[in-house]
Every structure is written in C-alpha cells, then in structure tokens.
Design a protein around this motif. Sequence first.
Motif, mmCIF file in Angstrom:
data_model
loop_
_atom_site.group_PDB
_atom_site.id
_atom_site.type_symbol
_atom_site.label_atom_id
_atom_site.label_comp_id
_atom_site.label_asym_id
_atom_site.label_seq_id
_atom_site.Cartn_x
_atom_site.Cartn_y
_atom_site.Cartn_z
ATOM 1 N N THR A 13 0.773 -1.086 0.107
ATOM 2 C CA THR A 13 0.011 -0.054 -0.046
ATOM 3 C C THR A 13 0.854 1.142 -0.012
ATOM 4 O O THR A 13 0.543 2.340 -0.669
ATOM 5 N N TRP A 17 0.791 3.946 -2.949
ATOM 6 C CA TRP A 17 0.798 5.433 -2.655
ATOM 7 C C TRP A 17 1.925 6.396 -3.211
ATOM 8 O O TRP A 17 1.362 7.325 -3.757
ATOM 9 N N GLU A 34 -10.339 -6.438 2.712
ATOM 10 C CA GLU A 34 -9.697 -5.079 3.270
ATOM 11 C C GLU A 34 -8.124 -5.164 3.027
ATOM 12 O O GLU A 34 -7.548 -6.013 3.184
ATOM 13 N N GLN A 202 -4.253 1.008 10.951
ATOM 14 C CA GLN A 202 -4.741 2.190 10.660
ATOM 15 C C GLN A 202 -4.220 2.920 9.542
ATOM 16 O O GLN A 202 -4.529 3.565 8.933
ATOM 17 N N ALA A 205 -4.783 1.468 5.837
ATOM 18 C CA ALA A 205 -6.328 1.790 5.655
ATOM 19 C C ALA A 205 -6.303 3.315 5.482
ATOM 20 O O ALA A 205 -7.056 3.534 4.148
ATOM 21 N N ALA A 206 -5.619 4.241 6.064
ATOM 22 C CA ALA A 206 -5.726 5.671 5.735
ATOM 23 C C ALA A 206 -5.143 5.978 4.387
ATOM 24 O O ALA A 206 -5.401 6.789 3.607
ATOM 25 N N GLU A 209 -6.946 4.948 1.657
ATOM 26 C CA GLU A 209 -8.205 5.819 1.327
ATOM 27 C C GLU A 209 -7.602 7.041 0.436
ATOM 28 O O GLU A 209 -8.449 7.276 -0.605
ATOM 29 N N ARG A 210 -6.635 7.529 0.896
ATOM 30 C CA ARG A 210 -6.148 8.479 0.126
ATOM 31 C C ARG A 210 -5.783 8.123 -1.158
ATOM 32 O O ARG A 210 -5.805 8.734 -2.220
ATOM 33 N N THR A 212 -7.035 6.052 -3.235
ATOM 34 C CA THR A 212 -8.411 5.825 -4.182
ATOM 35 C C THR A 212 -8.863 7.046 -4.342
ATOM 36 O O THR A 212 -9.229 7.463 -5.493
ATOM 37 N N ALA A 213 -8.780 7.958 -3.331
ATOM 38 C CA ALA A 213 -9.275 9.552 -3.554
ATOM 39 C C ALA A 213 -8.521 10.174 -4.787
ATOM 40 O O ALA A 213 -9.043 10.894 -5.590
#
Length: 420
Positions: A13, A17, A34, A202, A205-206, A209-210, A212-213
């Motif tokens: 991940t 990123w 997940e 955490q 996961a955070a 989220e970024r 995919t945004a």
Amino acid sequence: MRIAVVGAGVVGTSVAWELTARGHQTVLIERCNEVAQETSFANGAQLHAGHAAPWNPPGVLRDAIGWLGKSDSPLRINPLRVLRNPSWSLRFLANATARRYRRHADANAALALYGVQQARAWRDALGLTFDARDSGILKLFDDPDALEHGRAEATAVEALGIRHRVLSIDETLAREPALSDAADQLAGAIEFPDDGCGDPLQFTAALAERLTAEGAELWLGTTARRLLGGPAGVEGVETSRGVVDVDAVVVAAGSYSPALTRAFGVRLPIEPVKGYSVSIPLKGVKGAPEMPIIDDTRKVVLTRLGDQLRIAGKAEITGFDLNLDERRWQVVRKQGLSRFPHLAEQLADAPSHPWAGLRPMTCDGLPILGPTPVSGLHLATGVGHLGWTFAAGSARLVADQLEERTCDLDPTPYQLRRPR
Ligand SMILES: Cc1cc2nc3c(=O)[nH]c(=O)nc-3n(C[C@H](O)[C@H](O)[C@H](O)COP(=O)(O)OP(=O)(O)OC[C@H]3O[C@@H](n4cnc5c(N)ncnc54)[C@H](O)[C@@H]3O)c2cc1C
C-alpha cells in the motif's frame, strides 16, 4: 506508467501510494476483502530504527540450540519445514559472520531511519491518524553484559544519525514509572529518543483511502494468480477478476511473493517466520507503560496503542501455518506483563485478542527492493521483522528505481543481487 502492485499490506500500500502520488496509474491488487489483513494487521507496532539488526548475529546457532525444547522459548522450529527449504537455513547461518552481520545491520538501520522519517512526513503532510507517538523506545536489559553489548550495537549505528542514551536503573524508572516493580530485575535500559510507534493497520487503511481518492484502483477480494508476459518481460497480471495489462508489476505479497515470481525464474530467499501478538484493552486500568518497550531478555515488545496494550513476540519456522497456539500466545502475554505485576493483576480477567502473522524473512535479514533481471518486474518484499518500520522508505526506493531516478539512500544493499 500503468503499474500493478500485488499485495495490500503496509508495504504494497505504501508503494502504491508513492507511485500514485508521482502521477502513475496504479492498480493495487489484494486477495483479502480489506487492506492489511495479514502480517500488517496486529504486529508489535514499533517504528524502531534503533533495533534494526538482522536476526542472525554471530553465535545465532548456539543461541538457537539453547532455546530449542524450552516451553517459553522465543524460537520454535519444525525440522520438516527446514528440510523443505534447507538452502534458506544454510544461507541464514552462513550470513552470521561478524563482517556480514555488521554490514547488514548498518544497511537495515539506514533504511529503518529513512522509513520512520518518511512515514512521519506522510503523516504530517496527509493528516493520517494511526495512534502515532514519537515517544522514543526503551530497550530493557537484565544483564550488565547484555546492556554493554546493546550499547556497543547502538554506538555502531550512531554515525547514521540514530541517537541513543544508556539509562541507569533510576533513570529507566524516571523515564517509565510503570516499571517501578521491576527495578530489582533490571541492569538498565537504552533509550532511542527518535523511535516511536503507531498502528500499521490504521496507517495502511488511511493510505488506501488517500490513494483511491487520488484515482488509483484498489482491487480487493482479488487474487493475483500469475504474472503474464514472455521473453520481453512482465506485461500483466492474471487475477481472479480478470487480466490487468500494465507496464510494470511490483510484487509486495509478503511471504507469498516467491510463489508469484518463480515462473519468471526469479527465486526469492524468503521464509515465513511466524510471530504472535496479544492486544488487551486498558479501559479503567492503571499502571500500564506509556513508552514502547523492547524487552531484550524476554524477547517481547510492548506498545500502547490508544486504549489498548499490544504485546508481541516469538519466532517460529513452521511454514505457512497461522494456527493460534494458545500455549504460545499465553506465554507472550505472561512474559510481556511480567515486569508489571499490578497491571497483570488488574488485567487477569480482561479479554485478550491473540493474533499470529508471518514475517517475510530473507536469509540475510535485508529486504528485497527494486528491479529484477526480468523487464517490468519489481520487488518490495522480504521485509522480515521490520516491515512497518521499512515500509514508507522502501516505497520511495522502489519508486525511484522504477523511474530510474537517483535514490536518497544507496539502494544497492537491498537489490535482488546482493553485493558480496
Ligand atoms: C508478531 C510480529 C510483530 C512484529 N512487530 C513489528 C514491529 O514492531 N515493527 C515493525 O516494523 N515490524 C514488525 N513486524 C513485521 C511486520 O509486521 C511485517 O514485516 C510487515 O507487516 C510485512 O508487510 P508486507 O506488506 O510485506 O506483508 P503483508 O502484510 O503480509 O502483506 C502482503 C499482502 O499480500 C497479499 N497477497 C499475498 N499473495 C497474494 C496474491 N497472490 N494476490 C493478491 N494478494 C496477495 C496478502 O493477502 C497480504 O495482504 C512484526 C511481525 C510480527 C509477525
């Protein structure tokens, strides 16, 4: 470039990123529903550049023999597993020379420091919340000789910028008052003021989220079955949801990475090394340590994450078995709490959440980051007992090499073909 990253643990991940932030079209492929559901789920949570040495120092065989058969041993080995992959064990032992150990420990320390700095930079720039604390870490010693050895190890990496302070017993108790009942067991401690901790689940996961945004694709519940391509190199990934055509693939599948690269002739010297953690809620409880702790004698780590205490330890070479052996995790719990008798009393009936994960361990203790001889195939794996600490720094090294840019840190020690 369109790039697939296989494996959405903390390493994959982070790589996804970094690539997304640099403007690449990224597809992150994860078989679980997940992110961070395997080894990055509930590890020791420590970000520790001060404790980055490989697990094969000179004398490791003698230590291992001494531990075998003891019920509270930090190590367990299934001989059948060793026989299935004898070259890994032989190479693990062959790397336990003073010269190689020092070289590998220095390279790990440099990457660990870079990783911690990078994770904090992302946290601050992106506003990531993951129960992070820049508190430093305390490493405890019962034996004066072991403390002296720890001091020498810490001094050896000082030139890289990793600070430490040797603490007397009184100074240790002043730094962590929760240790007051353990004063007569301790010889002292070493404080690493620039280390810290945070929850990798955490964090991952955070970050997911970024990304995919930012337009990256996250394919959850999708197994990468095989890499596609031919003599010209890797061109795609066949998954349980169809084919992904890409310009490059980064394999970040933890202990499962060798299975994906083998068909292209890339053999990875990675063995799964199982460990356990126990997470205990601390609501209404007094006397829990605030500082993250590494207990050198008991071979466990303790980390406070929000309102829970995480205790982690054990190294088992038992293959891909993730069975939660209650005897083993109870030992981790007991050893972790043994310095804190009042806390242990209060937690006697508290629920314990046991967990086991597989560290993707290389036979020299260094991660494998960067290109392979196969065009388009890159690696971000083999991060062993330090994957959380290494993740963000590894992501930058992998992305820099993929873009053929100069890296901030010399990438040579972590390349697939190691310097001799
Ligand atoms: C008990 C314990 C304590 C630890 N404590 C610390 C610590 O305090 N600090 C620290 O820095 N490190 C610690 N570690 C090490 C750290 O947890 C690992 O190095 C790190 O989590 C590995 O991350 P990863 O992303 O490489 O692997 P993983 O988290 O295992 O991620 C790999 C991902 O790939 C996916 N995958 C695999 N195959 C496929 C496929 N074919 N298709 C799709 N997806 C696939 C998996 O589902 C998984 O999600 C600890 C480890 C253990 C076990």
